[in-house]
Motif scaffolding. Structure first.
Motif, mmCIF file in Angstrom:
data_model
loop_
_atom_site.group_PDB
_atom_site.id
_atom_site.type_symbol
_atom_site.label_atom_id
_atom_site.label_comp_id
_atom_site.label_asym_id
_atom_site.label_seq_id
_atom_site.Cartn_x
_atom_site.Cartn_y
_atom_site.Cartn_z
ATOM 1 N N ALA A 25 0.809 -1.223 0.000
ATOM 2 C CA ALA A 25 0.000 0.000 0.000
ATOM 3 C C ALA A 25 0.839 1.268 0.000
ATOM 4 O O ALA A 25 0.667 2.143 0.855
ATOM 5 N N ASP A 26 1.736 1.381 -0.941
ATOM 6 C CA ASP A 26 2.613 2.546 -1.034
ATOM 7 C C ASP A 26 3.042 2.680 -2.494
ATOM 8 O O ASP A 26 3.497 1.690 -3.096
ATOM 9 N N PRO A 27 2.894 3.864 -3.080
ATOM 10 C CA PRO A 27 3.214 4.016 -4.500
ATOM 11 C C PRO A 27 4.647 3.601 -4.865
ATOM 12 O O PRO A 27 4.855 2.957 -5.903
ATOM 13 N N ALA A 28 5.616 3.929 -4.017
ATOM 14 C CA ALA A 28 7.007 3.566 -4.330
ATOM 15 C C ALA A 28 7.191 2.051 -4.279
ATOM 16 O O ALA A 28 7.837 1.454 -5.149
ATOM 17 N N ARG A 29 6.584 1.409 -3.286
ATOM 18 C CA ARG A 29 6.722 -0.048 -3.184
ATOM 19 C C ARG A 29 5.959 -0.746 -4.299
ATOM 20 O O ARG A 29 6.418 -1.767 -4.841
ATOM 21 N N LEU A 30 4.814 -0.190 -4.693
ATOM 22 C CA LEU A 30 4.087 -0.763 -5.838
ATOM 23 C C LEU A 30 4.934 -0.655 -7.107
ATOM 24 O O LEU A 30 4.999 -1.600 -7.906
ATOM 25 N N SER A 31 5.599 0.483 -7.293
ATOM 26 C CA SER A 31 6.455 0.647 -8.476
ATOM 27 C C SER A 31 7.597 -0.356 -8.459
ATOM 28 O O SER A 31 7.951 -0.932 -9.499
ATOM 29 N N ALA A 32 8.184 -0.567 -7.294
ATOM 30 C CA ALA A 32 9.293 -1.520 -7.181
ATOM 31 C C ALA A 32 8.817 -2.941 -7.500
ATOM 32 O O ALA A 32 9.491 -3.681 -8.226
ATOM 33 N N VAL A 33 7.659 -3.311 -6.979
ATOM 34 C CA VAL A 33 7.119 -4.657 -7.223
ATOM 35 C C VAL A 33 6.800 -4.849 -8.705
ATOM 36 O O VAL A 33 7.113 -5.885 -9.301
ATOM 37 N N ARG A 34 6.214 -3.861 -9.329
ATOM 38 C CA ARG A 34 5.877 -3.951 -10.748
ATOM 39 C C ARG A 34 7.137 -4.014 -11.606
ATOM 40 O O ARG A 34 7.198 -4.786 -12.580
ATOM 41 N N ALA A 35 8.149 -3.231 -11.240
ATOM 42 C CA ALA A 35 9.406 -3.269 -11.997
ATOM 43 C C ALA A 35 10.090 -4.628 -11.822
ATOM 44 O O ALA A 35 10.624 -5.202 -12.777
ATOM 45 N N LEU A 36 10.047 -5.143 -10.589
ATOM 46 C CA LEU A 36 10.687 -6.432 -10.315
ATOM 47 C C LEU A 36 10.011 -7.562 -11.099
ATOM 48 O O LEU A 36 10.673 -8.474 -11.601
ATOM 49 N N ALA A 37 8.697 -7.472 -11.229
ATOM 50 C CA ALA A 37 7.975 -8.470 -12.028
ATOM 51 C C ALA A 37 8.395 -8.384 -13.495
ATOM 52 O O ALA A 37 8.474 -9.405 -14.187
ATOM 53 N N ALA A 38 8.682 -7.169 -13.940
ATOM 54 C CA ALA A 38 9.029 -6.970 -15.351
ATOM 55 C C ALA A 38 10.461 -7.405 -15.661
ATOM 56 O O ALA A 38 10.717 -8.020 -16.701
#
Lengths: 113, 113
Positions: A25-38
């Motif tokens: 529940a944090d925009p920076a952590r969501l970005s990190a998770v999405r980048a890591l998936a990519a």
């Protein structure tokens, strides 16, 4: 004798939805998770760049710790590098569809209003 | 002249994943959302009972407000009753799969370790 770096990870049996959601529940952590998936398993610096996060190293380190302690990602120590990857199998097994929902959300819907 | 009860709801265009995840990241709120999905539109007291939440009325009211302000549920004032329901269409449109993931998680995986 070398001291191993402490990188505790919760056991799969201990993962809980409320904790995982709080970590996400944090925009920076969501970005990190999405980048890591990519990009797949990556060193911290590379992931931070891929996620487009212009934050301090210590702030990124904090986010990484929150995600690790919730069971969202794992850290593998490789010499001087810390390699990060998603715990995709555990997340999919216990919270089916959650990671896919996070990845399927449109980028402009992630962050703060 | 009567003053309408203030129950502001965010517009669909303003819903954000980080905010929705933060609202869901609590065992009591997760239980309320899962119960609401199961029983459909309900008054507060009925929902609280269905969710098995033995918490004070003011604590439940707080949880209801957090979920409403994030766009997870809506409140309809019906005489003296406040009727709660999920904003399922909005959640499914903007965060596809998220609500289903929350509902698909096993009960023992929801809460605190």
């Amino acid at each position: 004798m070398s001291t191993p770096i402490e990188t505790p990870h919760p056991n799969p049996a201990d993962l809980r939805l409320a904790t995982v959601l709080a970590a996400l529940a944090d925009p920076a952590r969501l970005s990190a998770v999405r980048a890591l998936a990519a990009i797949g398993e990556s060193p911290c610096t590379e992931l931070q760049q891929a996620a487009g996060l212009t934050i301090s190293r210590s702030t990124f380190s904090h986010h990484q710790r929150v995600l690790r302690e919730a069971g969202v990602l794992k850290v593998r120590v490789d010499g001087a590098r810390r390699m990060l990857s998603l715990r995709r199998d555990d997340l999919d097994a216990y919270f089916p569809g959650l990671l896919n929902a996070v990845l399927a959300t449109a980028p402009e819907r992630i962050g703060t209003r």
